[in-house]
Scaffold this motif. Structure first.
Motif, PDB file in Angstrom:
ATOM      1  N   GLU A 141       6.716  -5.286   1.675  1.00 24.01           N
ATOM      2  CA  GLU A 141       7.303  -4.559   2.794  1.00 24.01           C
ATOM      3  C   GLU A 141       6.426  -3.388   3.214  1.00 24.01           C
ATOM      4  OE1 GLU A 141      10.815  -2.305   1.853  1.00 24.01           O
ATOM      5  OE2 GLU A 141       9.860  -1.329   0.159  1.00 24.01           O
ATOM      6  N   LYS A 142       6.761  -2.848   4.383  1.00 25.35           N
ATOM      7  CA  LYS A 142       6.226  -1.554   4.787  1.00 25.35           C
ATOM      8  C   LYS A 142       7.290  -0.554   4.354  1.00 25.35           C
ATOM      9  CE  LYS A 142       5.327   1.411   8.693  1.00 25.35           C
ATOM     10  NZ  LYS A 142       5.692   1.596  10.104  1.00 25.35           N
ATOM     11  N   PRO A 143       6.982   0.310   3.386  1.00 26.08           N
ATOM     12  CA  PRO A 143       7.996   1.265   2.923  1.00 26.08           C
ATOM     13  C   PRO A 143       8.568   2.070   4.088  1.00 26.08           C
ATOM     14  CG  PRO A 143       6.095   1.306   1.474  1.00 26.08           C
ATOM     15  CD  PRO A 143       5.721   0.471   2.677  1.00 26.08           C
ATOM     16  N   ASP A 196      -6.787  -3.354   7.886  1.00 25.28           N
ATOM     17  CA  ASP A 196      -5.660  -2.643   8.497  1.00 25.28           C
ATOM     18  C   ASP A 196      -4.372  -3.453   8.285  1.00 25.28           C
ATOM     19  OD1 ASP A 196      -4.032  -1.008  10.003  1.00 25.28           O
ATOM     20  OD2 ASP A 196      -5.048  -1.413  11.922  1.00 25.28           O
ATOM     21  N   PRO A 197      -3.741  -3.320   7.121  1.00 26.47           N
ATOM     22  CA  PRO A 197      -2.576  -4.155   6.787  1.00 26.47           C
ATOM     23  C   PRO A 197      -1.368  -3.994   7.714  1.00 26.47           C
ATOM     24  CG  PRO A 197      -3.429  -3.073   4.828  1.00 26.47           C
ATOM     25  CD  PRO A 197      -4.150  -2.488   5.998  1.00 26.47           C
ATOM     26  N   ILE A 198      -1.334  -2.950   8.532  1.00 30.19           N
ATOM     27  CA  ILE A 198      -0.215  -2.814   9.470  1.00 30.19           C
ATOM     28  C   ILE A 198      -0.205  -3.985  10.457  1.00 30.19           C
ATOM     29  CG2 ILE A 198      -1.293  -1.421  11.308  1.00 30.19           C
ATOM     30  CD1 ILE A 198       2.124  -0.711   9.756  1.00 30.19           C
ATOM     31  N   LEU A 199      -1.330  -4.687  10.571  1.00 26.62           N
ATOM     32  CA  LEU A 199      -1.436  -5.836  11.463  1.00 26.62           C
ATOM     33  C   LEU A 199      -0.677  -7.062  10.941  1.00 26.62           C
ATOM     34  CD1 LEU A 199      -5.247  -5.626  12.283  1.00 26.62           C
ATOM     35  CD2 LEU A 199      -3.344  -5.005  13.803  1.00 26.62           C
ATOM     36  N   ILE A 200      -0.369  -7.085   9.661  1.00 25.24           N
ATOM     37  CA  ILE A 200       0.246  -8.254   9.026  1.00 25.24           C
ATOM     38  C   ILE A 200       1.723  -8.357   9.399  1.00 25.24           C
ATOM     39  CG2 ILE A 200       0.810  -9.364   6.823  1.00 25.24           C
ATOM     40  CD1 ILE A 200      -1.555  -7.746   5.599  1.00 25.24           C
ATOM     41  N   ARG A 201       2.125  -9.536   9.842  1.00 26.07           N
ATOM     42  CA  ARG A 201       3.537  -9.794  10.095  1.00 26.07           C
ATOM     43  C   ARG A 201       4.296  -9.646   8.792  1.00 26.07           C
ATOM     44  NH1 ARG A 201       6.090 -15.520  12.098  1.00 26.07           N
ATOM     45  NH2 ARG A 201       8.210 -14.775  12.388  1.00 26.07           N
ATOM     46  N   VAL A 230       9.954  -5.761  -5.164  1.00 27.76           N
ATOM     47  CA  VAL A 230       9.502  -5.165  -3.916  1.00 27.76           C
ATOM     48  C   VAL A 230       8.142  -4.508  -4.122  1.00 27.76           C
ATOM     49  CG1 VAL A 230      10.050  -3.486  -2.114  1.00 27.76           C
ATOM     50  CG2 VAL A 230      11.886  -4.811  -3.189  1.00 27.76           C
ATOM     51  N   ARG A 231       7.230  -4.825  -3.201  1.00 31.43           N
ATOM     52  CA  ARG A 231       5.871  -4.283  -3.268  1.00 31.43           C
ATOM     53  C   ARG A 231       5.478  -3.715  -1.911  1.00 31.43           C
ATOM     54  NH1 ARG A 231       3.161  -9.063  -6.947  1.00 31.43           N
ATOM     55  NH2 ARG A 231       4.639  -8.815  -8.666  1.00 31.43           N
ATOM     56  N   ASN A 232       4.559  -2.760  -1.959  1.00 35.24           N
ATOM     57  CA  ASN A 232       4.077  -2.103  -0.753  1.00 35.24           C
ATOM     58  C   ASN A 232       2.989  -2.953  -0.105  1.00 35.24           C
ATOM     59  OD1 ASN A 232       2.813  -0.463   1.166  1.00 35.24           O
ATOM     60  ND2 ASN A 232       3.036   1.386  -0.064  1.00 35.24           N
ATOM     61  N   LEU A 233       3.287  -3.531   1.035  1.00 34.47           N
ATOM     62  CA  LEU A 233       2.338  -4.364   1.762  1.00 34.47           C
ATOM     63  C   LEU A 233       1.066  -3.592   2.125  1.00 34.47           C
ATOM     64  CD1 LEU A 233       2.042  -7.104   3.512  1.00 34.47           C
ATOM     65  CD2 LEU A 233       2.710  -5.643   5.399  1.00 34.47           C
ATOM     66  N   LEU A 234       1.218  -2.315   2.447  1.00 33.85           N
ATOM     67  CA  LEU A 234       0.095  -1.519   2.917  1.00 33.85           C
ATOM     68  C   LEU A 234      -0.832  -1.074   1.793  1.00 33.85           C
ATOM     69  CD1 LEU A 234       2.058   0.696   5.464  1.00 33.85           C
ATOM     70  CD2 LEU A 234       0.958  -1.523   5.851  1.00 33.85           C
ATOM     71  N   ALA A 235      -0.331  -1.062   0.557  1.00 35.63           N
ATOM     72  CA  ALA A 235      -1.131  -0.589  -0.571  1.00 35.63           C
ATOM     73  C   ALA A 235      -1.704  -1.729  -1.407  1.00 35.63           C
ATOM     74  CB  ALA A 235      -0.278   0.321  -1.463  1.00 35.63           C
ATOM     75  N   GLU A 236      -1.314  -2.947  -1.107  1.00 32.47           N
ATOM     76  CA  GLU A 236      -1.777  -4.105  -1.885  1.00 32.47           C
ATOM     77  C   GLU A 236      -3.274  -4.322  -1.631  1.00 32.47           C
ATOM     78  OE1 GLU A 236      -1.134  -7.282  -4.527  1.00 32.47           O
ATOM     79  OE2 GLU A 236       0.221  -5.665  -3.957  1.00 32.47           O
ATOM     80  N   PRO A 237      -4.045  -4.593  -2.681  1.00 27.17           N
ATOM     81  CA  PRO A 237      -5.479  -4.858  -2.484  1.00 27.17           C
ATOM     82  C   PRO A 237      -5.708  -6.307  -2.048  1.00 27.17           C
ATOM     83  CG  PRO A 237      -4.971  -4.864  -4.826  1.00 27.17           C
ATOM     84  CD  PRO A 237      -3.687  -4.509  -4.098  1.00 27.17           C
TER      85      PRO A 237
END
Length: 148
Positions: A8-10, A86-91, A31-38
């Protein structure tokens, strides 16, 4: 029920509604942070399966909304590289159960896959802020008198 890895996006209220529906349906969430995942190409690519590249993108991402990224012309490899940078691009969300990966929250598809409790209010992967803005614009249009 299923043990779901949920990226998710926190702070995203849409992801919060999705998680609540999954929990109410009896699923366990990691639950994991989509934006922080490597992310790497090989770890991200399975979430998109055979879907068209345009469906890999978060349509509410600023670079997509502005047209900076033409999601109808981008190659799969370029899309993955952009998403890693730029992970914010990920659906979102990204979900994994066992060996199956999925991007986005289509209640019918997820219900057929792992099961979901029926709800009165539709839960999807559309940005809650975008949905609210669209509803406001629609009601303003209906409320605005027209000159004849």
């Amino acid at each position: 029920m299923a043990d779901v890895i949920f990226y998710e996006k926190p702070g995203c209220s849409g992801n919060a509604r999705q998680k609540a529906l999954l929990l109410a349906s009896g699923h366990a969430l990691q639950v994991r942070n989509l934006l922080a995942e490597p992310w790497s190409v090989s770890s991200l690519r399975p979430y998109f399966g055979e879907t068209p590249v345009r469906e890999w993108f978060n349509l509410a991402a600023p670079k997509v909304k502005s047209g900076e990224i033409d999601i109808d012309r981008i190659t799969p490899q370029a899309a993955l590289v952009m998403m890693i940078i730029d992970p914010i691009l990920i659906r979102r969300p990204l979900m994994k159960v066992g060996g199956r990966c999925e991007a986005g929250f289509d209640p019918e598809r997820i219900g057929a896959w792992i099961g979901l409790q029926p709800t009165e209010k539709r839960v999807s992967d559309a940005c809650v802020r975008s949905e609210a803005a669209a509803r406001r614009a629609e009601s303003e249009t209906k409320a605005t008198p027209t000159a004849d």
